[in-house]
Design an enzyme around this catalytic site. Structure first.
Site: not given
Length: 171
Positions: A67-68
């Site tokens: 993420h991410f």
């Protein structure tokens, strides 16, 4: 919707000192391991019921890889969860630990994300009770990084029955 002012004034608080540490929090909140979302309660006020807490966002947390990739951002859902855990602590400090129930999510209102939180940041959490009863409570919540509002919401908590075997389980 314009950014809000802080829920309350924290000038004069030493944010490096906590009034309630992780063991104090664990005495009331059932979250463990990756789901523990607050590092400490800096200050708790009884009247009005409100608290200021910290959440240290560590670089190697479970969500950073996905993420991410290459641009890790602390998930918004965890910001709200952190605020809800502070509200839960406040609720239990007022009413004590209730037999056979936990204080959990009943709803969210007016959730707004206004900035990013990254590994290494310290998230300052503010909650303030708006309505309190033994079975339902409503708290306004804000999250701040470097004096910038990054999240705000109204958190509704309710008591949730816990099966007997679950309430006695400890890890």
């Amino acid at each position: 919707m314009p950014a809000a002012e802080p829920l309350f004034d924290i000038d004069g608080l030493d944010l490096t000192q906590v009034e309630y540490g992780i063991e104090d929090i664990r005495a009331f909140n059932p979250h463990r391991h990756e789901m523990e979302q607050i590092s400490g309660i800096v200050k708790l006020w009884d009247e009005p019921l409100q608290a200021c807490a910290l959440r240290h966002v560590e670089p190697a947390e479970f969500w950073t890889r996905g993420h991410f990739p290459g641009n890790p951002l602390f998930p918004g859902v965890l910001m709200v969860e952190a605020g809800a855990q502070v509200a839960s602590f406040c609720f239990h400090k007022k009413y004590g630990k209730l037999d056979g129930v936990i204080f959990g999510f009943g709803g969210l209102e007016s959730v707004r994300f206004r900035g990013s939180v990254r590994p290494g940041d310290d998230l300052l959490l503010m909650v303030k009770a708006k309505a309190l009863r033994r079975q339902r409570a409503v708290f306004d919540m804000q999250a701040w990084v470097d004096q910038k509002l990054v999240c705000e919401a109204r958190v509704i908590g309710v008591t949730i029955p816990v099966p007997a075997q679950a309430s006695s389980a400890q890890d």
